[in-house]
Design an enzyme around this catalytic site. Structure first.
Site, PDB file in Angstrom:
ATOM      1  N   ASN A 106     -35.978 -20.305 -15.952  1.00  0.00           N
ATOM      2  CA  ASN A 106     -36.514 -21.392 -15.134  1.00  0.00           C
ATOM      3  C   ASN A 106     -35.621 -22.618 -15.296  1.00  0.00           C
ATOM      4  OD1 ASN A 106     -37.988 -23.271 -13.738  1.00  0.00           O
ATOM      5  ND2 ASN A 106     -39.901 -22.939 -14.838  1.00  0.00           N
ATOM      6  N   GLU A 113     -33.262   3.045  -2.311  1.00  0.00           N
ATOM      7  CA  GLU A 113     -34.172   3.518  -3.358  1.00  0.00           C
ATOM      8  C   GLU A 113     -34.709   4.879  -2.926  1.00  0.00           C
ATOM      9  OE1 GLU A 113     -38.158   2.205  -5.845  1.00  0.00           O
ATOM     10  OE2 GLU A 113     -38.024   1.794  -3.695  1.00  0.00           O
ATOM     11  N   ASP A 126     -35.232  -1.097  -0.373  1.00  0.00           N
ATOM     12  CA  ASP A 126     -36.453  -0.638  -1.035  1.00  0.00           C
ATOM     13  C   ASP A 126     -37.075   0.538  -0.270  1.00  0.00           C
ATOM     14  OD1 ASP A 126     -38.614  -1.158  -3.031  1.00  0.00           O
ATOM     15  OD2 ASP A 126     -39.783  -1.570  -1.231  1.00  0.00           O
ATOM     16  N   ASN A 142     -39.785 -26.821  -8.882  1.00  0.00           N
ATOM     17  CA  ASN A 142     -40.116 -25.939  -7.754  1.00  0.00           C
ATOM     18  C   ASN A 142     -41.078 -24.818  -8.164  1.00  0.00           C
ATOM     19  OD1 ASN A 142     -38.570 -23.983  -9.085  1.00  0.00           O
ATOM     20  ND2 ASN A 142     -36.789 -24.215  -7.755  1.00  0.00           N
ATOM     21  N   ASP A 143     -41.662 -24.919  -9.358  1.00  0.00           N
ATOM     22  CA  ASP A 143     -42.599 -23.875  -9.808  1.00  0.00           C
ATOM     23  C   ASP A 143     -43.774 -23.725  -8.852  1.00  0.00           C
ATOM     24  OD1 ASP A 143     -40.958 -23.582 -11.948  1.00  0.00           O
ATOM     25  OD2 ASP A 143     -42.368 -24.279 -13.458  1.00  0.00           O
TER      26      ASP A 143
END
Length: 582
Positions: A138, A360, A331, A143-144
């Site tokens: 972090n 994947e 994905d 910007n959390d």
């Protein structure tokens, strides 16, 4: 008074000529801009705004041709197709008209700063370092929490909550990553995931053209890619075409029901994607596997809808051209429509011939995985055009091979030897992504006991970095981070120690690591830097020998350069007769 009012209105109309006539608020334009000179001259522009579908459409450019106007059942959408064959870089307007009311949508066609052939993809010369951005470091606590986003808290004690990792945190530790000796960074999804919960992992995209603001901005992503390139690191971006998040505007206010499978009604996938290539499978089994939804909050996109297909293809090309990324990891590749995915790979590689895409392909045998690789004889006459597939069967074998005693015919390293005797099923064994663990599997060290077994780790990482294929290391593996999938996926994605201000331990530094962690880190670093530029390993053929006395021997060779690996799969010291290997 009347004369004065008319005069004021006339002045305003000169200052703001379209404000009095504009009737529509355009909420989304996708893509947000494009480039002149792309190999495919067709551009789809999707416009989303209140009640715009009945508008007359024109454009202000003289060298851009308006090919097609598509209206959907939802009046809030307009899709236009433009021919840019003769277009130069420019700014122009997309003009929407209803009666005498006009809305002008400004659009930019940029000058290309990249040549498609200049973008180098990842290859067997590389080693990928996989990072889940929310869990690595972090760098910017401000910007959390972003006002207006649905998940608005950070809780590092909750495994499925956001923890606050971001681009600045990754940027601050690029020296650590580069010094380790890897050559590429693969980032789990970074596009916007404005979901109510579980948004930390990134696999429910709500805007394909927007970076999640809790990681940073689009511009900050571009800055991170450039910084990585400056340090000799390539960047691979995770993308998801099979499904999106249920908070995506394309689903919440969908253009038409056929943008999503089962006409936008939730039907659960069976997850049994072997049905796709199963010659005995019923049509029902095939449909439920590929068209069923991953979860109820991940609506399954219908790539057979040509507008959906073009939207997704353009979104990937946009990120390559915008940021200069070196690869895409796709994905849940087999869950999407085979023909669409084949077309997507083909178009991307035509635009960027040295680019790479890894799908994947989580299937339980090499035969099933090989079906998905470009030029597979097992899929012929179909061709996936997918250059790289993920070698999940090998990962499964590696979780057992270094814990068992090896005999002449079974167990331990015999599993690896036996598996490689079957590499003929692959069109290109060197283009397989190999890995001990990733964000979806148990870590190679499942528990504290595993973390203490340094010999086990050294054997495994040696094999991973010297066998055929493109190796990938999951962040924290180099410091023996441990987790078992039975504890929950969030624990597989624990925070890297030292990535947060106030962490009691900082494993980014030598002083913060234990003696055992430093031994693992130093060994990994030494091997990675030995591998870097080593043509025998990065480009060479592989020759191996049958197991003798529990010993597995293989050679990697390129021209006159050769590397030979001897691995002891027993608990006993062994004396070798070298004659068979002469």
């Amino acid at each position: 008074m009347k004369q004065t009012l008319l005069t004021v209105m006339a002045v305003l109309s000169l200052l703001f000529p379209f404000s009095s006539k504009s009737y529509a608020v355009i909420k989304k334009v996708a893509p947000t801009f494009w480039w002149a000179g792309m190999k495919n001259p067709e551009l789809q522009v999707l416009l989303y705004g209140d009640d715009i579908s009945s508008s007359e459409v024109s454009i202000s450019s003289k060298d851009i041709y308006l090919k097609e106007i598509v209206r959907q059942s939802n009046s809030n959408y307009l899709i236009i197709y433009l021919d840019l064959n003769e277009a130069k870089a420019q700014n122009f307007d997309i003009i929407l008209k209803k009666g005498r009311k006009i809305t002008k949508v400004p659009y930019e066609l940029k000058e290309r700063i990249r040549k498609g052939s200049d973008i180098e993809g990842f290859t067997a010369s590389d080693v990928l370092y996989l990072i889940m951005p929310d869990r690595f470091s972090n760098g910017n606590p401000e910007n959390d929490v972003v006002p207006g986003m649905l998940e608005n808290k950070v809780d590092r004690n909750e495994q499925y909550a956001r923890h606050g990792g971001d681009f600045k945190g990754i940027s601050e530790h690029l020296d650590y990553i580069s010094d380790l000796g890897v050559t590429a960074v693969w980032l789990n999804p970074t596009q916007e995931n404005d979901m109510k919960e579980g948004s930390y992992h990134g696999y429910a995209i709500t805007d394909y053209y927007q970076i999640d603001r809790r990681f940073g901005s689009n511009e900050e992503f571009l800055k991170l890619v450039n910084e990585a390139h400056d340090k000799g690191l390539k960047v691979v971006m995770d993308m998801i075409f099979n499904h999106c998040g249920s908070e995506n505007y394309l689903f919440k206010d969908r253009p038409q029901d056929d943008w999503f499978n089962f006409r936008s009604n939730y039907v659960q996938t069976s997850f049994k994607t072997a049905s796709v290539m199963d010659i005995h499978a019923s049509d029902y089994e095939k449909a439920i596997a590929t068209d069923g939804w991953f979860t109820q909050v991940m609506p399954d996109l219908n790539q057979r809808n040509r507008h959906v297909a073009r939207y997704l293809i353009q979104s990937s090309i946009w990120w390559i051209e915008y940021a200069g990324i070196n690869g895409i990891r796709q994905d849940t590749h087999p869950y999407a429509d085979y023909d669409f995915m084949s077309t997507w790979c083909k178009e991307v590689l035509e635009e960027y011939p040295h680019f790479n895409i890894v799908g994947e392909t989580w299937l339980n045998s090499n035969v099933l995985v090989s079906y998905w690789q470009k030029d597979s004889k097992l899929a012929a006459p179909k061709n996936s055009n997918l250059p790289t597939v993920m070698d999940f069967p090998l990962t499964d074998l590696m979780t057992k091979a270094f814990d068992e005693e090896t005999t002449e015919w079974s167990g331990g390293l015999y599993r690896l030897y036996d598996y490689h005797t079957q590499d003929f099923v692959y069109a290109n064994p060197m283009s397989l992504l190999t890995f001990l663990d990733n964000h979806d599997t148990s870590r190679f060290c499942k528990n504290e006991e595993d973390s203490k077994n340094i010999t086990r780790y050294k054997q495994a990482i040696t094999y991973l970095l010297t066998t055929r294929g493109i190796p990938q290391i999951y962040y924290g593996t180099e410091i023996l981070m441990a987790a078992d999938k039975s504890e929950g996926d969030g624990y597989l994605r624990r925070d890297f120690p030292g990535g947060w201000e106030g962490d009691e331990v900082n494993c980014f530094t030598r002083e913060g690591r234990t003696e055992l962690q430093n031994e693992a880190f130093d060994y990994t670093r030494k091997l990675l830097n030995f591998r870097k530029g080593n043509e025998a390993i990065c480009k060479g053929t592989m020759k191996h020998f049958a197991i003798r006395n529990g010993i597995y021997v293989y050679e990697r060779k390129y021209n006159d350069s050769s590397v030979v690996v001897f691995m002891n799969g027993t608990d006993e010291n062994q004396t070798l007769n070298l004659a068979p290997y002469k």
